[in-house]
Scaffold this active site. Structure first.
Site, PDB file in Angstrom:
ATOM      1  N   ASN A   1       0.784  -1.243   0.000  1.00 46.45           N
ATOM      2  CA  ASN A   1       0.000   0.000   0.000  1.00 46.45           C
ATOM      3  C   ASN A   1       0.812   1.287   0.000  1.00 46.45           C
ATOM      4  O   ASN A   1       0.251   2.357  -0.168  1.00 46.45           O
ATOM      5  CB  ASN A   1      -0.954   0.014   1.193  1.00 46.45           C
ATOM      6  CG  ASN A   1      -2.195  -0.814   0.931  1.00 46.45           C
ATOM      7  OD1 ASN A   1      -2.362  -1.357  -0.152  1.00 46.45           O
ATOM      8  ND2 ASN A   1      -3.052  -0.919   1.919  1.00 46.45           N
TER       9      ASN A   1
ATOM     10  N   GLU B   1      -2.558  -0.468  -7.997  1.00 46.11           N
ATOM     11  CA  GLU B   1      -3.971  -0.616  -7.640  1.00 46.11           C
ATOM     12  C   GLU B   1      -4.587   0.780  -7.554  1.00 46.11           C
ATOM     13  O   GLU B   1      -5.683   1.045  -8.013  1.00 46.11           O
ATOM     14  CB  GLU B   1      -4.066  -1.325  -6.288  1.00 46.11           C
ATOM     15  CG  GLU B   1      -5.472  -1.662  -5.849  1.00 46.11           C
ATOM     16  CD  GLU B   1      -5.488  -2.248  -4.439  1.00 46.11           C
ATOM     17  OE1 GLU B   1      -6.114  -3.278  -4.238  1.00 46.11           O
ATOM     18  OE2 GLU B   1      -4.860  -1.671  -3.533  1.00 46.11           O
TER      19      GLU B   1
ATOM     20  N   TRP C   1     -11.372  -7.792  11.478  1.00 44.79           N
ATOM     21  CA  TRP C   1     -10.536  -7.360  10.348  1.00 44.79           C
ATOM     22  C   TRP C   1      -9.082  -7.424  10.780  1.00 44.79           C
ATOM     23  O   TRP C   1      -8.254  -8.021  10.126  1.00 44.79           O
ATOM     24  CB  TRP C   1     -10.928  -5.930   9.940  1.00 44.79           C
ATOM     25  CG  TRP C   1      -9.989  -5.344   8.912  1.00 44.79           C
ATOM     26  CD1 TRP C   1     -10.015  -5.591   7.557  1.00 44.79           C
ATOM     27  CD2 TRP C   1      -8.902  -4.443   9.138  1.00 44.79           C
ATOM     28  NE1 TRP C   1      -8.984  -4.908   6.950  1.00 44.79           N
ATOM     29  CE2 TRP C   1      -8.294  -4.193   7.887  1.00 44.79           C
ATOM     30  CE3 TRP C   1      -8.377  -3.830  10.274  1.00 44.79           C
ATOM     31  CZ2 TRP C   1      -7.196  -3.343   7.742  1.00 44.79           C
ATOM     32  CZ3 TRP C   1      -7.284  -2.991  10.135  1.00 44.79           C
ATOM     33  CH2 TRP C   1      -6.702  -2.752   8.885  1.00 44.79           C
TER      34      TRP C   1
ATOM     35  N   ARG D   1     -15.541  -2.842   5.298  1.00 43.28           N
ATOM     36  CA  ARG D   1     -15.107  -4.058   4.615  1.00 43.28           C
ATOM     37  C   ARG D   1     -16.321  -4.916   4.258  1.00 43.28           C
ATOM     38  O   ARG D   1     -17.432  -4.647   4.719  1.00 43.28           O
ATOM     39  CB  ARG D   1     -14.172  -4.888   5.529  1.00 43.28           C
ATOM     40  CG  ARG D   1     -12.810  -4.231   5.772  1.00 43.28           C
ATOM     41  CD  ARG D   1     -11.974  -4.146   4.501  1.00 43.28           C
ATOM     42  NE  ARG D   1     -10.656  -3.543   4.690  1.00 43.28           N
ATOM     43  CZ  ARG D   1     -10.344  -2.255   4.510  1.00 43.28           C
ATOM     44  NH1 ARG D   1     -11.287  -1.389   4.166  1.00 43.28           N
ATOM     45  NH2 ARG D   1      -9.112  -1.813   4.660  1.00 43.28           N
TER      46      ARG D   1
ATOM     47  N   ASP E   1      -7.901 -11.806  -4.751  1.00 46.99           N
ATOM     48  CA  ASP E   1      -7.754 -10.718  -3.798  1.00 46.99           C
ATOM     49  C   ASP E   1      -8.036 -11.225  -2.373  1.00 46.99           C
ATOM     50  O   ASP E   1      -7.332 -10.909  -1.425  1.00 46.99           O
ATOM     51  CB  ASP E   1      -8.734  -9.605  -4.187  1.00 46.99           C
ATOM     52  CG  ASP E   1      -8.502  -8.334  -3.396  1.00 46.99           C
ATOM     53  OD1 ASP E   1      -7.329  -8.000  -3.173  1.00 46.99           O
ATOM     54  OD2 ASP E   1      -9.490  -7.698  -2.992  1.00 46.99           O
TER      55      ASP E   1
ATOM     56  N   HIS F   1      -1.706   2.022   9.626  1.00 48.23           N
ATOM     57  CA  HIS F   1      -2.708   2.034   8.550  1.00 48.23           C
ATOM     58  C   HIS F   1      -3.363   3.408   8.553  1.00 48.23           C
ATOM     59  O   HIS F   1      -2.667   4.413   8.561  1.00 48.23           O
ATOM     60  CB  HIS F   1      -3.695   0.877   8.807  1.00 48.23           C
ATOM     61  CG  HIS F   1      -4.342   0.336   7.587  1.00 48.23           C
ATOM     62  ND1 HIS F   1      -5.336   1.008   6.924  1.00 48.23           N
ATOM     63  CD2 HIS F   1      -4.173  -0.827   6.900  1.00 48.23           C
ATOM     64  CE1 HIS F   1      -5.739   0.289   5.872  1.00 48.23           C
ATOM     65  NE2 HIS F   1      -5.048  -0.828   5.830  1.00 48.23           N
TER      66      HIS F   1
ATOM     67  N   SER G   1       2.461  -2.019   5.173  1.00 45.28           N
ATOM     68  CA  SER G   1       3.482  -3.067   5.337  1.00 45.28           C
ATOM     69  C   SER G   1       4.859  -2.533   4.940  1.00 45.28           C
ATOM     70  O   SER G   1       5.829  -2.658   5.706  1.00 45.28           O
ATOM     71  CB  SER G   1       3.120  -4.295   4.496  1.00 45.28           C
ATOM     72  OG  SER G   1       3.053  -3.967   3.123  1.00 45.28           O
TER      73      SER G   1
END
Ligand code: FAD
Length: 627
Positions: free
Chosen positions: A62, A126, A218, A249, A352, A389, A435
């Protein structure tokens, strides 16, 4: 006291945790340790190959800035994080991570990670910052590199040891204590510098998944606020403790939506068909300037969906069928190409999930979901603490040496406790590192900690009487159970102790009902928070009455206690910040508006271990020049 062997480990650098940031720290620190004849020891509660939030794998990296190809500048990334966190971010830290993150990604590729490439050999994005990967084995690859680096430098890895408390020498961290989750062993680690990288926290709030689904969330269930607890107990200043993260989500199996929104350009709608991001666009004016700039912050996107749910327009759905059809329609005049594209999209959609949230694929299969035929339900999850995040909670750390930042007291990523460093979910106000950025931040912290040892490192002075006290405290739940278990026929019903699961349910109920959890529709207020504090104080009194039947339950006890401290820091900071800045994460109904004049600042807190008092403070936000 339970008869546990005490194992003493002496090292120069102690890395706590074996997740993404710890792998970065171990790789970098081992390189410098080898050059200087120092020892690095890494301790993980689990097995490094599959520990932490990346355990199951990921489908995307990400954070990739793309500096080498001129795709973005570091300032672009700083602006992106500032915008997403509604103005509250440590821009010096974000900048520092951004300038190192691409090299972490290039290392992952070198170590064997398959990053998708297009026909021209360029990374497939993405979104602007995200790269698509075949990431089922992402953690294994990155852990392998860290293990090799440690082995090459003559260091040590100790797995399945649960770290509880820091060992302090005044304001200096000189080690840590914990216990084996497999054998009757109590561990005492003595070190010249310590890096806490034990992730964020889940199950502080009652999850949506209760009863037969309990444990599903999650955020991975293994991380229980150990980093936050460790730094709080060390007396380190904490920041952004109010910034929890609530992702939206796929409902009930918490499957990722990033690929649907970013790659497939899918829309999210209410049951009535309205696209809440369009229908409720006017609401964004109330959150200017952040509501009016792009990309719209994650919490505001949540909020618009929540307004639909509040208005009785739920459930919310991801329009998977429409998105797939739209992409495939480009090939509608060529039936063969159309069929091929549909097959490709179908497999990407399932992959995914299979890359990172297998249970979502299982749930879809069991509910007969065909994403190209029917939309799927989405929902806001329960709150989590994940500073790496889109949340921000963590310790307040020293900024980069070469930037003219007001937040500097020596070594990069060192907390306000001497010799104690942190990174990843452990360090606050520097979100959107994900990450790759957590790995990069680990490298920064690892190098800085070795520098600290070389310049200031002294043999740790450890008070063994204090360690014995910690041992008695940590093993007490086993003793408590042994002493009283025969007093009742049902071990769960006893006036002398409380079992860890019962304690966890009580904590989660308090947080859910008073601190803005799922059943309170993420709303709270001063009065609710104050009542929550009263109940937390009583819970804290009962925390040393938790009992454990075995090692597994002993771990559960300490996970609970760590979560309870995270909960307290959270509630105190929400009380302190008298405004609503992140609707969609939480809404303070008594101060429903954002107050840029008084609250465009960090809300920091510090627990003083010697007095037992908490101090709350405001800290100014500093902006990177030119960003
Ligand atoms: C569901 C989910 C999806 C994500 N998706 C993406 C994505 O698509 N792309 C992306 O780039 N990033 C993603 N991330 C973010 C990424 O996973 C994190 O940024 C990263 O893992 C943070 O690294 P960390 O080292 O701080 O924590 P972790 O990697 O979680 O590591 C924590 C470590 O601490 C250990 N530990 C915990 N408690 C103790 C204890 N008491 N004693 C000893 N060890 C302990 C754990 O075993 C683990 O080894 C996602 C995160 C989540 C939760």
């Amino acid at each position: 006291m339970a008869n546990f062997e005490t194992v003493e480990v002496n090292t120069d650098l102690l890395i706590l945790g074996g997740g993404f940031s710890a792998c970065g720290a171990a790789t970098e620190a081992s390189y410098w340790a080898k050059k200087n004849g120092l020892k690095v020891t890494l301790v993980d509660k689990a097995a490094m190959d599959r520990s932490g939030a990346v355990a199951m794998g990921l489908s995307a990296i990400n954070q990739y800035v793309g500096v080498k190809d001129g795709e973005n500048t570091l300032e672009d990334y700083v602006r992106y994080v500032r915008q997403d966190l509604m103005g509250i971010s440590r821009e010096d830290l974000v900048y520092n991570i951004a300038r190192h993150v691409d090299s972490s990604v290039h290392l992952f590729e070198k170590w064997g990670l398959k990053i998708w490439l297009d026909e021209e050999g360029k990374y497939v994005h993405e979104g602007r910052w995200q790269l698509m990967i075949n990431g089922e084995s992402y953690k294994i690859l990155v852990a392998e590199a860290a293990k090799n680096a440690i082995a090459d430098a003559g260091g040590e890895i100790i797995e399945r040891v649960f770290i509880v408390d820091p060992i302090m020498d005044g304001n200096k961290c000189v080690g840590a204590v914990g216990f084996s989750t497999r054998e009757d062993k109590f561990y005492v680690f003595k070190a010249k510098a310590v890096i806490a990288g034990m992730g964020g926290a889940v199950h502080v709030f009652r999850p949506r998944s209760v009863g037969e689904g309990f444990g599903r969330s999650w955020y991975p269930p293994f991380n229980s606020a150990s980093s936050a607890y460790f730094t709080i107990q060390a007396g380190a200043e904490m920041t952004c403790q109010e910034i929890r993260f609530i992702p939206v989500r796929f409902k009930d199996a918490y499957g990722p939506v990033g690929a649907w929104f970013l790659l497939f350009k899918s829309r999210a709608i209410s049951a009535q068909g309205g696209e809440y991001m369009v229908v409720r666009e006017d609401e964004l004016n109330n959150w200017a300037p952040y509501g009016l700039a792009k990309p719209i912050p994650a919490n505001l996107r949540n909020y618009l969906g929540m307004l639909d749910v509040d208005a009785g327009l739920g459930p919310l759905y991801m329009e998977t069928d429409e998105a797939i059809q739209k992409i495939a329609d480009e090939f509608k005049d060529d039936p063969k190409a159309f069929k091929k594209k549909m097959k490709e999209l179908d497999s990407e959609a399932w992959e995914d999930f299979l890359d990172m949230t297998i249970s979502q694929a299982i749930l879809w299969a069991s509910l007969n979901v065909k994403p190209d035929e029917k939309h799927s339900e989405i929902a806001a999850c329960e709150p989590y603490f994940i500073g790496s995040h889109s949340g921000g909670s963590g310790a307040w750390v020293s900024g980069p040496e070469d930037l003219d930042t007001p937040y500097k007291w020596g070594y990069e990523n060192m907390t306000t406790a001497d010799a104690l460093f942190t990174m990843g979910d452990g360090s606050g106000a520097s979100s959107h590192k994900f990450s790759s950025g957590s790995h990069a931040e680990g490298r920064i912290a690892g190098k800085a900690a070795i520098k600290y040892i070389l310049e200031k490192g002294q043999d740790p002075s450890v008070d063994m009487a204090k360690v014995e006290e910690l041992k008695a405290k940590i093993l007490n739940p086993l003793d408590l159970f042994e002493s009283h278990k025969d007093e009742t026929t049902d071990v769960e019903t006893n006036t002398n102790y409380i079992m860890p699961r019962q304690f966890l349910h009580r904590l989660q109920k308090i947080m859910d009902e008073y601190a803005g959890g799922v059943t309170s529709a993420f709303k709270t207020s001063k009065s609710l928070l104050e009542r929550g504090m009263e109940l937390l104080a009583i819970l804290q009194e009962d925390s040393d009455k938790q009992a454990a039947q075995d090692l597994h339950e002993l771990m559960r006890v300490w996970e609970n206690t760590q979560r309870m401290w995270q909960a307290e820091a959270h509630v105190r900071t929400m009380l302190f910040r008298e405004e609503t800045r992140w609707p969609g994460y939480y809404f303070r109904a008594d101060t429903p508006k954002m107050d840029e004049d008084n609250w465009k600042c960090f809300a920091n807190c510090r627990f003083d271990p010697s007095s037992g008092e908490w101090e709350m403070m405001k800290k100014d936000v500093w902006a990177v020049p030119g960003a």
